[in-house]
Design an enzyme around this catalytic site. Structure first.
Site, PDB file in Angstrom:
ATOM      1  N   HIS A 124      -0.772 -17.288 -47.963  1.00 44.45           N
ATOM      2  CA  HIS A 124      -1.577 -16.115 -47.586  1.00 44.45           C
ATOM      3  C   HIS A 124      -3.063 -16.372 -47.851  1.00 44.45           C
ATOM      4  O   HIS A 124      -3.913 -16.136 -46.983  1.00 44.45           O
ATOM      5  CB  HIS A 124      -1.073 -14.909 -48.391  1.00 44.45           C
ATOM      6  CG  HIS A 124      -1.875 -13.664 -48.250  1.00 44.45           C
ATOM      7  ND1 HIS A 124      -1.370 -12.513 -47.675  1.00 44.45           N
ATOM      8  CD2 HIS A 124      -3.142 -13.336 -48.627  1.00 44.45           C
ATOM      9  CE1 HIS A 124      -2.294 -11.564 -47.700  1.00 44.45           C
ATOM     10  NE2 HIS A 124      -3.377 -12.040 -48.277  1.00 44.45           N
ATOM     11  N   GLU A 125      -3.381 -16.847 -49.049  1.00 47.95           N
ATOM     12  CA  GLU A 125      -4.784 -17.013 -49.429  1.00 47.95           C
ATOM     13  C   GLU A 125      -5.422 -18.225 -48.759  1.00 47.95           C
ATOM     14  O   GLU A 125      -6.516 -18.134 -48.192  1.00 47.95           O
ATOM     15  CB  GLU A 125      -4.904 -17.136 -50.957  1.00 47.95           C
ATOM     16  CG  GLU A 125      -4.400 -15.933 -51.736  1.00 47.95           C
ATOM     17  CD  GLU A 125      -5.171 -14.648 -51.462  1.00 47.95           C
ATOM     18  OE1 GLU A 125      -6.273 -14.716 -50.886  1.00 47.95           O
ATOM     19  OE2 GLU A 125      -4.664 -13.572 -51.808  1.00 47.95           O
TER      20      GLU A 125
ATOM     21  N   HIS B 227      -6.092 -16.235 -45.011  1.00 45.76           N
ATOM     22  CA  HIS B 227      -7.515 -15.873 -45.012  1.00 45.76           C
ATOM     23  C   HIS B 227      -8.410 -17.082 -44.714  1.00 45.76           C
ATOM     24  O   HIS B 227      -9.541 -16.918 -44.254  1.00 45.76           O
ATOM     25  CB  HIS B 227      -7.906 -15.275 -46.361  1.00 45.76           C
ATOM     26  CG  HIS B 227      -7.273 -13.953 -46.645  1.00 45.76           C
ATOM     27  ND1 HIS B 227      -7.219 -12.944 -45.714  1.00 45.76           N
ATOM     28  CD2 HIS B 227      -6.655 -13.463 -47.761  1.00 45.76           C
ATOM     29  CE1 HIS B 227      -6.605 -11.890 -46.240  1.00 45.76           C
ATOM     30  NE2 HIS B 227      -6.260 -12.180 -47.475  1.00 45.76           N
TER      31      HIS B 227
END
Length: 698
Positions: A415-416, A420
C-alpha cells in the site's frame, strides 16, 4: 439514553506502545536528538486541539488543571464523596483519555463527536469538588462555563465534523460554505499558495463578504515548537538543514520552507532515529486541502526493515505488473527509504500503521519520498480476540487471527511503497506543451485530453474525494500485488502459508468494507473516514464481480439480534477477484493521472453509495454494524526526560489513568503558561449566517 456511538465504552482497549528496547540501544546523542524532536512534536501537536473543534482547547485545559493537582487515583476518592459511582468515574477517565488520545472531542478515526458517559450534573459536581477548583474557583468556574454546553451537545450539526450545515470544523469559520471553500482554493491556486497550513475566515464588511486566509506561524503567537529544533544532536548535515528549514517554516508559516526541509529529510537515508513533523494529512479538512499537524519520532527496527528493503529492490520488477500502461507510470522510480519503526512519539489526532510522505506532489514525482511501517503499532493495534471477531464464518476465525498480523504487514508494505508510490500525474507547466496528446487513454482509446495545469495539485483538484480515492487506489494495489509469489516470499511466506496470507488479506479487506459502514452518516449521506470509505468501495467492486467470489448475507446472531456473514471463495481470488481489481484499479489511475475530476467523482461516488435498492441492503446492514461495533484502541506513549547528561524513558501503565498521567506529566514544566497560550489562541466560531469577532488563532 445517548446513542452508544457518541461515547467511549468503559471497557475500551488501552495499549502501551512499547519502545523501551529500541530506545535503550540508542547512543546518548541519538537519545538527545529523539528527546528534543519529541518535545517539538508534542508541543506542535497541541495545534490539533485548535484544528478540531471550538471547545477542544478549553476541555483540554480543564482536564490538565484537574489532573495536575490530583492523580486519577486521588481524584477517585473525591468522586466517591460527590455520589459518583465507580462505573461513572471510570466513564470520566475514559472520556479524558479519549480527549487526549484524539487531541480533541471528535474521534480521529471517523470524525464523530464523543461525550462523557455520565450525567452533566455529576461531572460538574466532580469539577467543583476537585483541588484545582478549590485553589482557583473563579478561573475554573469560567473554564467550565466556557465548554460545558458544547462538551455535552449532540445537536445534529455537532455530531460530526463537516463544512457548513453538515458538521463542525475549525478549518473554516462557521459561516463558510462549500462555495466559499472552492473560491478560496481558486484564489490560492492563482497565487501559487498552498492551503496546507491555512484556515479560512469569512466576515461581513459593510455588506460585502471579506475573506481572511490565515497561516500557522509563530510570528504572531507564542510557540514552543521551534525552540526544540536544536541542531546540536543531529547526526549529519541533512538533519541539520532539515531542522533549520522546519524552524523557518513554523516561525514564518512558510510551506516552501517545509518543502525544503522535506527535501533534506528524503536525502537523510537510513537514520537510526527517524522523524517527520508538520501539517501533513488532509483527511479532516472537509474540503481536503488543509493539513492536520502531526509529528512522529521513531527508532528503526533493523530486522523488519531488511524485508522492506528487499521490497524496494524489487519495485522496478513489480511496478510493470500494475494494470495501467507504461506511459501512466513515473518515468523513473526513485527508490525510497522503507523502514520498520518502533514509535517513540506520535503527536496528533491518531496513529496510523504506515506512512508514505511527503505529500507534496512535485517532490514525490521528481525527487522521491519515504515509506515507514510502524511496527509496534501493528503489533498491538490489530490484535483481536476470537469472541469479538464479527461477521466471519466460524471456520475462518482461527485462520484470520493467525494470519491477520502477517497479512496486514504485507498489505501495508505494498500500500505505502507501490500504492502511494506509483502512478504518474500528467502536468502541463507550459501552455504550448502538447506532449500529453501523444499518450492514449486506455479507457477511451483516444489521446489524453486533460491534465493538471499551473499550480493545481491532486488535493486541490479532487478536493473532497481526493484522500479516500487515493487510499482506495493504494489498497487496490496491495490486493493486486499480494497475489505475486515473489512478494510473499520477500516477507517469508511460502507454499500453503503464502496462500493463507493472500486469503486472509482479501478476507480482511472485504470485512473492513462492511465495517466501514460505521463511518457513514445516513442523514447527510456522507463518509467520515477516508480509509473506511475506500474499503467499502472495494467491497462493492468485489460483490459486483459476481461468480460467487464474495458472499454477504444478513442472518440472526446467537443472541437473537441482527447479524451478517461474509464469505470469500479462495479458489476465485486469482481469477475473478484479480480481474475485478485489475479493471477498477486501471480506471482509478487513469482518471487520477489525467485530472479527470468529473469522471473520477462519478466513478467513486457510484461505488460509495450506501442504499437499500441493490442486491444488498446496505442501509440495514449499517444498523447491524453499529449494533456490533467495537471501539478502537487508545495508545499510551512514553515520555522522555533529560537527567544530567542522559535521557530517561518514562513508561506508564496500559489504562485510561496511565494515558492521563502521561499527558499531565508531558507538559508539566511550563503548564500554566502553555494553558494560558492555548486559551488565548483558541478558535471562536462565527455563528452561521452572520458576522462576529474572529479570535486570533495563530
Amino acid at each position: 439514553m445517548v446513542d452508544s456511538q457518541y461515547y467511549l465504552p468503559n471497557e475500551i482497549g488501552v495499549a502501551s506502545l512499547d519502545c523501551s528496547e529500541a530506545f535503550r540501544l540508542l547512543s546518548p546523542q541519538e537519545k538527545m536528538y529523539a528527546h528534543y524532536l519529541s518535545r517539538a512534536a508534542w508541543y506542535g501537536g497541541l495545534a490539533v486541539l485548535l484544528q478540531t473543534s471550538p471547545e477542544s482547547a478549553d476541555i483540554f485545559v480543564l482536564l490538565q488543571r484537574i489532573f495536575r493537582k490530583q492523580t486519577p487515583a486521588q481524584l477517585e476518592q473525591v468522586a466517591t464523596t460527590t455520589g459518583i459511582s465507580s462505573e461513572e468515574y471510570q466513564a470520566f477517565l475514559v472520556y479524558a483519555a479519549g480527549l487526549y488520545a484524539n487531541m480533541g472531542n471528535y474521534k480521529s478515526f471517523g470524525d464523530t463527536k464523543f461525550i462523557p458517559n455520565l450525567p452533566k450534573d455529576k461531572l460538574k459536581a466532580l469539577v467543583k469538588a476537585s483541588q484545582a477548583f478549590q485553589d482557583q474557583p473563579t478561573e475554573m468556574e469560567a473554564l467550565w462555563d466556557s465548554c460545558s454546553c458544547l462538551l455535552y451537545s449532540l445537536e445534529d450539526r455537532q455530531k460530526q465534523l463537516g463544512l457548513g450545515d453538515k458538521g463542525i470544523t475549525t478549518y473554516f469559520s462557521g459561516n463558510c460554505s462549500l462555495e466559499d471553500a472552492e473560491m478560496a482554493q481558486k484564489f490560492l491556486d492563482s497565487k501559487k499558495l498552498s492551503a496546507y497550513n491555512t484556515r479560512l475566515f469569512k466576515r461581513d464588511n459593510g455588506g460585502k463578504a471579506c475573506y481572511e486566509v490565515r497561516l500557522a506561524s509563530a510570528v504572531s503567537c507564542n510557540s514552543s515548537v521551534s525552540k526544540y529544533f536544536t541542531q546540536a544532536y543531529a547526526a549529519n548535515e541533512n538533519q541539520r538543514k532539515m531542522l533549520e528549514e522546519y524552524s523557518r517554516s513554523f516561525t514564518f508559516g512558510s510551506v516552501d520552507a517545509h518543502k525544503e526541509g522535506s527535501r533534506y529529510w528524503i536525502k537523510d537515508k537510513g537514520p537510526i532515529v527517524e522523524s517527520y513533523i508538520g501539517f501533513i494529512e488532509s483527511y479532516r479538512d472537509p474540503f481536503g486541502s488543509r493539513g492536520e499537524f502531526e509529528g512522529f519520532i521513531a527508532v528503526v527496527n533493523k530486522a523488519m526493515s531488511e524485508r522492506f528493503a528487499k521490497l524496494v529492490s524489487s519495485a522496478e520488477v513489480l511496478l510493470p505488473e500494475l494494470p495501467w500502461p507504461r506511459e501512466f507510470e513515473k518515468d523513473t522510480f526513485l527508490k525510497p527509504d522503507f523502514t520498520s519503526l518502533d514509535v517513540l512519539t506520535f503527536a496528533g489526532s491518531g496513529i496510523p500503521a504506515g506512512i508514505n510522505i511527503p505529500n507534496y506532489d512535485d517532490i514525490r514525482q521528481s525527487e522521491g519520498f519515504k515509506n515507514v511501517s510502524l511496527g509496534n503499532v501493528l503489533a498491538v493495534a490489530y490484535a483481536t480476540q476470537k469472541d469479538k471477531l464479527t461477521f466471519l464464518q466460524e471456520e475462518d476465525k482461527d485462520l484470520f487471527i493467525k494470519w491477520k498480523g502477517p497479512s496486514f504487514e504485507v498489505q501495508v508494505g505494498l500500500h505505502e511503497l507501490l500504492g502511494h508510490g506509483s502512478g504518474k500525474l500528467f502536468v502541463q507547466e507550459i501552455k504550448t506543451d502538447q506532449s500529453c496528446h501523444c499518450v492514449t487513454n486506455p479507457e477511451t482509446g483516444e489521446p489524453v485530453s486533460s491534465w493538471y495545469r499551473g499550480s493545481e495539485t491532486w488535493d486541490s483538484k479532487f478536493s473532497t474525494i481526493a484522500s479516500s480515492y487515493e487510499e482506495c487506489r493504494a489498497e487496490c494495489v496491495g490486493l493486486y500485488l499480494c497475489l505475486i509469489k515473489q512478494v510473499l516470499s520477500i516477507f517469508g511466506h511460502e507454499g500453503q502459508d503464502a496462500e493463507d496470507v493472500v486469503y486472509v488479506n482479501w478476507l480482511s479487506m472485504v470485512r473492513a468494507g462492511l465495517l466501514g459502514l460505521e463511518f457513514y452518516t445516513a442523514e447527510s449521506k456522507s463518509w467520515r473516514q477516508a480509509h473506511m470509505q475506500a474499503r467499502f468501495v472495494i467491497l462493492r467492486v468485489l460483490l459486483e464481480a459476481g461468480e460467487g467470489l464474495v458472499g454477504l448475507e444478513e442472518v440472526t446472531g446467537q443472541d437473537g439480534k441482527p447479524d451478517a456473514r461474509i464469505t470469500l471463495d479462495r479458489s476465485k481470488i486469482h481469477t475473478v477477484g484479480k480481474n475485478a481489481i485489475h479493471r477498477f484499479l486501471c480506471k482509478l489511475q487513469v482518471l487520477k493521472a489525467t485530472a479527470d475530476v468529473e469522471g473520477g467523482r462519478a466513478l467513486y461516488d457510484l461505488y460509495s453509495t450506501v442504499d437499500d435498492g441493490s442486491a444488498h441492503n446496505f442501509v440495514r446492514l449499517r444498523e447491524t454494524v453499529l449494533l456490533r461495533k467495537e471501539a478502537r484502541k487508545m495508545f499510551v506513549q512514553a515520555n522522555t526526560r533529560v537527567s544530567g547528561d542522559s535521557v530517561e524513558l518514562v513508561d506508564y501503565e496500559s489504562s485510561a489513568a496511565g494515558l492521563i498521567r502521561s499527558f499531565t506529566e508531558r507538559f508539566q514544566d511550563d503548564a500554566e503558561q502553555l494553558e494560558a497560550d492555548l486559551l488565548d489562541a483558541k478558535f471562536e466560531e462565527i455563528p452561521s449566517g452572520r458576522s462576529g469577532r474572529i479570535a486570533r488563532h495563530q
